[in-house]
Write a protein that holds these residues in place. Structure first.
Motif, short mmCIF file in Angstrom:
data_model
loop_
_atom_site.label_atom_id
_atom_site.label_comp_id
_atom_site.label_asym_id
_atom_site.label_seq_id
_atom_site.Cartn_x
_atom_site.Cartn_y
_atom_site.Cartn_z
N MET A 123 29.62 -12.75 0.04
CA MET A 123 30.39 -11.58 -0.40
C MET A 123 30.02 -10.33 0.40
O MET A 123 30.42 -9.23 0.05
N GLY A 124 29.25 -10.49 1.48
CA GLY A 124 28.90 -9.35 2.32
C GLY A 124 27.67 -8.60 1.89
O GLY A 124 27.51 -7.42 2.23
N LEU A 125 26.78 -9.26 1.14
CA LEU A 125 25.53 -8.65 0.69
C LEU A 125 24.36 -9.46 1.23
O LEU A 125 23.74 -10.24 0.51
N PRO A 126 24.03 -9.31 2.51
CA PRO A 126 22.95 -10.11 3.10
C PRO A 126 21.59 -9.73 2.54
O PRO A 126 21.37 -8.60 2.10
N LYS A 127 20.68 -10.68 2.58
CA LYS A 127 19.33 -10.46 2.07
C LYS A 127 18.57 -9.53 3.01
O LYS A 127 18.66 -9.64 4.24
N GLN A 128 17.83 -8.59 2.44
CA GLN A 128 16.92 -7.73 3.22
C GLN A 128 15.61 -7.64 2.46
O GLN A 128 15.49 -6.89 1.49
N GLU A 129 14.65 -8.40 2.88
CA GLU A 129 13.37 -8.49 2.17
C GLU A 129 12.51 -7.26 2.46
O GLU A 129 12.38 -6.83 3.60
N GLU A 130 11.95 -6.69 1.42
CA GLU A 130 11.04 -5.56 1.54
C GLU A 130 9.72 -5.91 0.85
O GLU A 130 9.72 -6.54 -0.21
N ASP A 131 8.61 -5.52 1.47
CA ASP A 131 7.31 -5.79 0.87
C ASP A 131 6.45 -4.54 0.95
O ASP A 131 6.83 -3.53 1.56
N PHE A 132 5.26 -4.58 0.34
CA PHE A 132 4.43 -3.38 0.26
C PHE A 132 3.80 -3.03 1.61
O PHE A 132 3.44 -1.88 1.84
N GLY A 133 3.67 -4.01 2.50
CA GLY A 133 3.23 -3.67 3.86
C GLY A 133 4.24 -2.75 4.53
O GLY A 133 3.86 -1.78 5.20
N GLN A 134 5.53 -3.03 4.36
CA GLN A 134 6.57 -2.16 4.88
C GLN A 134 6.55 -0.80 4.16
O GLN A 134 6.81 0.23 4.79
N ALA A 137 3.88 1.29 5.64
CA ALA A 137 4.32 1.80 6.95
C ALA A 137 5.28 2.97 6.77
O ALA A 137 5.20 3.96 7.51
N ALA A 138 6.18 2.88 5.79
CA ALA A 138 7.11 3.98 5.52
C ALA A 138 6.38 5.23 5.06
O ALA A 138 6.85 6.35 5.28
N TRP A 139 5.22 5.05 4.45
CA TRP A 139 4.41 6.19 4.00
C TRP A 139 3.50 6.73 5.10
O TRP A 139 2.71 7.64 4.86
N GLY A 140 3.58 6.16 6.30
CA GLY A 140 2.82 6.67 7.42
C GLY A 140 1.48 6.00 7.66
O GLY A 140 0.69 6.47 8.48
N VAL A 141 1.20 4.89 6.97
CA VAL A 141 -0.07 4.18 7.16
C VAL A 141 0.01 3.33 8.42
O VAL A 141 0.96 2.58 8.61
N GLY A 142 -0.98 3.45 9.30
CA GLY A 142 -1.01 2.68 10.53
C GLY A 142 -1.25 1.21 10.27
O GLY A 142 -1.74 0.81 9.22
N SER A 143 -0.92 0.38 11.27
CA SER A 143 -1.01 -1.06 11.08
C SER A 143 -2.45 -1.55 10.99
O SER A 143 -2.74 -2.53 10.31
N ARG A 158 -3.05 -3.46 7.41
CA ARG A 158 -2.07 -2.85 6.49
C ARG A 158 -1.29 -3.93 5.72
O ARG A 158 -1.11 -3.83 4.50
N ASP A 159 -0.85 -4.98 6.41
CA ASP A 159 -0.09 -6.02 5.75
C ASP A 159 -0.94 -6.84 4.79
O ASP A 159 -0.43 -7.36 3.79
N THR A 160 -2.24 -6.95 5.09
CA THR A 160 -3.13 -7.67 4.18
C THR A 160 -3.27 -6.90 2.86
O THR A 160 -3.23 -7.49 1.78
N VAL A 161 -3.43 -5.58 2.96
CA VAL A 161 -3.48 -4.76 1.75
C VAL A 161 -2.15 -4.85 1.00
O VAL A 161 -2.11 -5.00 -0.23
N GLY A 162 -1.05 -4.81 1.76
CA GLY A 162 0.26 -4.92 1.13
C GLY A 162 0.46 -6.24 0.43
O GLY A 162 1.03 -6.30 -0.67
N ASP A 231 11.05 -5.55 10.90
CA ASP A 231 11.15 -5.44 9.44
C ASP A 231 10.99 -3.98 8.99
O ASP A 231 11.74 -3.50 8.14
N ILE A 232 10.01 -3.30 9.55
CA ILE A 232 9.70 -1.94 9.12
C ILE A 232 10.85 -0.99 9.42
O ILE A 232 11.18 -0.12 8.61
#
Length: 294
Positions: A123-134, A137-143, A158-162, A231-232
Motif C-alpha cells: 500500500m506504499g508504506l515501506p518499512k523503516q526500522e529505527e533503533d536507539f543507536g540511531q 546519533a540523532a542526538w549528536g553522540v559520536g559512534s 554507540r550502537d552497543t549502548v543503543g 540508517d542514521i
C-alpha cells in the motif's frame, strides 16, 4: 539493530552493501577500529559458532519449511519490531516515520493476519526500522570505536549502548512474558527462532559474498559502517561523512613520491655558460618590437 537482532547473523548482513569504502565523519578505519586484534579474534569465534551450529540448523529449517511459509515468518517478526521503531522515531523527531510505523503495525496485524503478510508495503508504506543507536546519533553522540560483539556481530560503542537500551524498552519481549505468558525457556526458543529466520534471509546473499572476500573481517567492518551511516541519515548521508580518508595526502592510485592531484611542475631550462641575449630597446627605453623577415 533491533533488540531481537541476535547471533552471528548480524555480522553477515553487512556484505550486502557494495560501493566505496567510507567511514563516519571522515575517520580512517584504522583509527575507528582501535581494538582490531581483539575484534578479529571475536569474529573468528563467531564464524566458528555459525559454521558449527547456526548455519547447519538454518539449512535444516530451509529444507523443511517451504519458501512461502518462511516469508510469512519473516514478515511476522518484522511486524513485531514496529512498536520499537515507533518509540525511536518519536525520540528522533521523525513523526512521519513514527506514524508510518503505527499504520504498518495496524494494517499488517489485522489485514496481514498477525503480520504474516506485508500488505502495508504493497500500500506504499515501506518499512523503516529505527533503533536507539540511531537515536543517539540523532542526538549528536559520536559512534565511538568499532566493536565486534560475541555472537551479536559488528557494532560500535554507540550502537552497543543503543542495543542495551532497546533490549529494555522493546515491547515485544514484554508482550511474550506478560501477555502471551511464555516462560523463560519458551522466550529463549522464540529468540532462537528469530536468529534462524535472520540467518535464513542471508544464506543465499551474504555467504557467497563472504566466500569471495579477500579479508572477510575487513569486508564486514566496512559494509557495516556504511550501512549504519545509511540508517542514521535515512539513506541520504551528507557528503562529508562519505568522504574516503587516507593515511597521507597522496591519492590511493598515485605512485610513491607522486601527487596525482597536482599538475606536473615545469621542467627547468638546462644551465648554460652563454650570457642571455639582450633585448633591443627603442630610443624611449621601451623594448623594441622585433621585425620578422619572411
Amino acid at each position: 539493530m533491533s533488540a531481537r537482532t541476535v547471533s552471528l547473523v548480524a555480522l553477515l548482513a553487512a556484505p550486502l552493501l557494495t560501493g566505496c569504502v567510507t567511514t563516519p565523519g571522515g575517520v580512517s578505519e584504522a583509527e575507528l577500529d582501535r581494538f582490531e586484534k581483539t575484534n578479529r579474534a571475536i569474529y573468528k569465534f563467531n564464524k566458528g559458532v555459525d559454521t558449527a551450529v547456526i548455519k547447519p540448523v538454518t539449512q535444516g529449517y530451509r529444507a523443511v519449511v517451504p519458501g512461502i511459509a518462511r516469508r510469512g515468518v519473516s514478515n511476522a517478526l518484522d511486524n513485531v519490531d514496529e512498536p520499537l521503531s515507533f518509540i525511536n522515531a518519536v525520540l528522533q523527531g521523525k513523526f512521519k516515520v513514527a506514524f508510518r510505523a503505527v499504520d504498518r503495525f495496524m494494517i499488517n496485524s489485522t489485514f496481514g493476519v498477525a503480520g504474516l503478510f506485508d500488505h502495508a508495503t504493497e500500500m506504499g508504506l515501506p518499512k523503516q526500522e529505527e533503533d536507539f543507536g540511531q537515536t543517539l546519533a540523532a542526538w549528536g553522540v559520536g559512534s565511538g570505536p568499532y566493536i565486534m560483539l560475541p555472537l551479536l556481530g559488528p557494532s560500535t560503542l554507540r550502537d552497543t549502548v543503543g542495543f542495551g537500551v532497546d533490549s529494555v524498552t522493546d515491547p515485544w519481549p514484554k508482550f511474550q512474558k506478560h501477555v502471551a505468558g511464555l516462560n523463560g525457556t519458551e522466550r529463549i526458543g522464540v529468540t532462537a527462532g528469530e536468529a534462524i529466520d535472520l540467518r535464513s534471509r542471508l544464506i543465499d546473499t551474504a555467504d557467497p559474498l563472504l566466500a569471495t572476500a579477500l579479508d572477510e573481517y575487513a569486508t564486514v567492518r566496512a559494509a557495516y559502517l556504511q550501512q549504519r551511516l545509511s540508517d542514521i541519515y535515512d539513506g541520504d548521508p551528507p557528503e562529508d561523512d562519505f568522504t574516503p580518508t587516507f593515511d597521507d595526502e597522496t591519492p590511493p592510485h598515485a605512485m610513491p613520491g607522486e601527487n596525482a592531484a597536482s599538475e606536473p611542475a615545469d621542467t627547468p631550462a638546462p644551465a648554460t655558460d652563454e650570457a642571455p641575449m639582450p633585448t633591443p630597446e627603442s630610443d624611449t627605453g621601451e623594448p623594441k618590437a622585433e621585425t620578422v623577415t619572411p
